[in-house]
Scaffold this motif. Structure first.
Motif, PDB file in Angstrom:
ATOM      1  N   ASP A 154     -14.833   2.432  -2.498  1.00  0.00           N
ATOM      2  CA  ASP A 154     -15.314   2.441  -1.112  1.00  0.00           C
ATOM      3  C   ASP A 154     -14.988   1.153  -0.360  1.00  0.00           C
ATOM      4  O   ASP A 154     -15.264   1.064   0.841  1.00  0.00           O
ATOM      5  CB  ASP A 154     -16.831   2.673  -1.085  1.00  0.00           C
ATOM      6  N   GLU A 155     -14.409   0.182  -1.047  1.00  0.00           N
ATOM      7  CA  GLU A 155     -14.150  -1.118  -0.427  1.00  0.00           C
ATOM      8  C   GLU A 155     -12.669  -1.408  -0.226  1.00  0.00           C
ATOM      9  O   GLU A 155     -12.323  -2.297   0.559  1.00  0.00           O
ATOM     10  CB  GLU A 155     -14.767  -2.234  -1.282  1.00  0.00           C
ATOM     11  N   ILE A 156     -11.819  -0.715  -0.939  1.00  0.00           N
ATOM     12  CA  ILE A 156     -10.384  -0.937  -0.801  1.00  0.00           C
ATOM     13  C   ILE A 156      -9.708   0.353  -0.351  1.00  0.00           C
ATOM     14  O   ILE A 156     -10.236   1.446  -0.545  1.00  0.00           O
ATOM     15  CB  ILE A 156      -9.750  -1.449  -2.112  1.00  0.00           C
ATOM     16  N   HIS A 157      -8.557   0.194   0.265  1.00  0.00           N
ATOM     17  CA  HIS A 157      -7.813   1.352   0.756  1.00  0.00           C
ATOM     18  C   HIS A 157      -6.920   1.870  -0.364  1.00  0.00           C
ATOM     19  O   HIS A 157      -5.927   1.248  -0.715  1.00  0.00           O
ATOM     20  CB  HIS A 157      -6.976   0.950   1.968  1.00  0.00           C
ATOM     21  N   LEU A 158      -7.282   3.030  -0.911  1.00  0.00           N
ATOM     22  CA  LEU A 158      -6.526   3.669  -1.984  1.00  0.00           C
ATOM     23  C   LEU A 158      -5.818   4.892  -1.425  1.00  0.00           C
ATOM     24  O   LEU A 158      -6.464   5.818  -0.938  1.00  0.00           O
ATOM     25  CB  LEU A 158      -7.446   4.089  -3.124  1.00  0.00           C
ATOM     26  N   ALA A 213      -6.000  12.699   4.878  1.00  0.00           N
ATOM     27  CA  ALA A 213      -5.123  11.569   5.153  1.00  0.00           C
ATOM     28  C   ALA A 213      -4.528  10.988   3.865  1.00  0.00           C
ATOM     29  O   ALA A 213      -3.926   9.917   3.890  1.00  0.00           O
ATOM     30  CB  ALA A 213      -5.881  10.483   5.908  1.00  0.00           C
ATOM     31  N   ARG A 214      -4.720  11.689   2.745  1.00  0.00           N
ATOM     32  CA  ARG A 214      -4.248  11.269   1.426  1.00  0.00           C
ATOM     33  C   ARG A 214      -4.925   9.993   0.938  1.00  0.00           C
ATOM     34  O   ARG A 214      -4.409   9.274   0.107  1.00  0.00           O
ATOM     35  CB  ARG A 214      -2.728  11.100   1.393  1.00  0.00           C
ATOM     36  N   ARG A 215      -6.082   9.724   1.459  1.00  0.00           N
ATOM     37  CA  ARG A 215      -6.870   8.615   0.945  1.00  0.00           C
ATOM     38  C   ARG A 215      -7.661   9.113  -0.270  1.00  0.00           C
ATOM     39  O   ARG A 215      -8.259  10.192  -0.233  1.00  0.00           O
ATOM     40  CB  ARG A 215      -7.819   8.083   2.010  1.00  0.00           C
ATOM     41  N   ILE A 216      -7.663   8.338  -1.348  1.00  0.00           N
ATOM     42  CA  ILE A 216      -8.370   8.735  -2.557  1.00  0.00           C
ATOM     43  C   ILE A 216      -9.862   8.548  -2.341  1.00  0.00           C
ATOM     44  O   ILE A 216     -10.324   7.464  -1.992  1.00  0.00           O
ATOM     45  CB  ILE A 216      -7.884   7.914  -3.767  1.00  0.00           C
ATOM     46  N   ALA A 221      -1.840   0.540   2.432  1.00  0.00           N
ATOM     47  CA  ALA A 221      -2.773   0.696   1.329  1.00  0.00           C
ATOM     48  C   ALA A 221      -2.891  -0.593   0.525  1.00  0.00           C
ATOM     49  O   ALA A 221      -1.911  -1.313   0.329  1.00  0.00           O
ATOM     50  CB  ALA A 221      -2.314   1.827   0.416  1.00  0.00           C
ATOM     51  N   ASP A 222      -4.105  -0.876   0.057  1.00  0.00           N
ATOM     52  CA  ASP A 222      -4.271  -1.953  -0.918  1.00  0.00           C
ATOM     53  C   ASP A 222      -3.642  -1.542  -2.242  1.00  0.00           C
ATOM     54  O   ASP A 222      -2.991  -2.344  -2.907  1.00  0.00           O
ATOM     55  CB  ASP A 222      -5.755  -2.258  -1.133  1.00  0.00           C
ATOM     56  N   VAL A 223      -3.865  -0.298  -2.607  1.00  0.00           N
ATOM     57  CA  VAL A 223      -3.231   0.281  -3.790  1.00  0.00           C
ATOM     58  C   VAL A 223      -2.762   1.681  -3.432  1.00  0.00           C
ATOM     59  O   VAL A 223      -3.556   2.504  -2.958  1.00  0.00           O
ATOM     60  CB  VAL A 223      -4.191   0.371  -5.002  1.00  0.00           C
TER      61      VAL A 223
END
Length: 236
Positions: A200-204, A149-152, A126-128
């Protein structure tokens, strides 16, 4: 363990009737500053370097906490003017070594296994990574929506009734994800102007491993903290 960054520059406006001019992280909780309890939790989990982002009455914070806390070294990064949570983090990461940093709000305490949190953040790349707490009534908080997948996938404004996942104020941040982001102003909100804007641009990634959580930001919760916070730390 990764270095910690604690956002300890808050004015404590909502607690002014209780604290007067005292910086919010120095609010007395069971005879010790709230910041003392937060640092104790970090020391108990093996952290050895904590960077305190301070602003309002920063001299008072440094005088009260010193340059060491048990086994931990304390470093101070001073905001000469308010930068918002995002501006404070952006300024601080330029001075913190390494590629990643753990970030903590200075007015909340989340009970979370930090070693497991870091391992999960690294596994998901994750990025954050954001530690989230499941609360029975999320009305006074913004909530977080996640996929399988627990992605925000969304941040919802405060005011929604009922249970929900809330931001517990603990992040694992890949520094480059923030530092290399163009177009950020000097003063901005980490939550709204970075996480929300670039969702939408970073992996949260969300980490639902928070077993308890308290926010001292309003008088009722500050009063409850007098007994809850020592109990939470003693139980670790």
């Amino acid at each position: 363990m990764k270095p910690a960054l604690i956002l300890a520059g808050g004015l404590g406006t909502r607690l002014r009737s209780v604290l007067g001019d005292l910086p919010k992280p120095m609010a007395d909780v069971a005879g010790k500053p709230f910041l003392w309890w937060l640092l104790k939790q970090l020391e108990n989990q093996g952290l050895r370097d904590a960077y305190l982002s301070v602003g309002y009455r920063h001299e008072q914070v440094r005088a009260g906490m010193g340059d060491t806390f048990g086994e931990m070294r304390l470093h101070y990064i001073v905001e000469e003017e308010p930068l918002g949570t995002g501006g404070a983090i952006l300024k601080a990461v330029a001075e913190i070594p390494g590629d990643d940093v753990l970030v903590f709000n200075g007015d909340t305490l989340a009970v979370v296994d930090l070693a497991a949190f870091v391992a999960d953040a690294e596994a998901t790349r994750a990025d954050v990574a954001l530690a989230v707490a499941n609360v029975s009534d999320a009305t006074r908080y913004g909530t977080v929506e996640i996929d399988d997948a627990r992605r925000i996938c969304a941040f919802i404004e405060k005011g929604r009734n009922g249970p929900g996942l809330i931001n517990a104020g603990v992040y694992h941040l890949r520094k480059a994800a923030l530092a290399d982001r163009p177009g950020l102003p000097q003063r901005f909100s980490f939550e709204q102007d970075f996480l929300g804007r670039f969702i939408d641009e970073i992996h949260l990634s969300a980490y639902p491993g928070v077993s308890d959580f308290i926010d001292i930001g309003v008088p009722d919760d500050y009063r409850a903290a007098q007994t809850r916070v020592p109990a939470l730390i003693a139980g670790r």
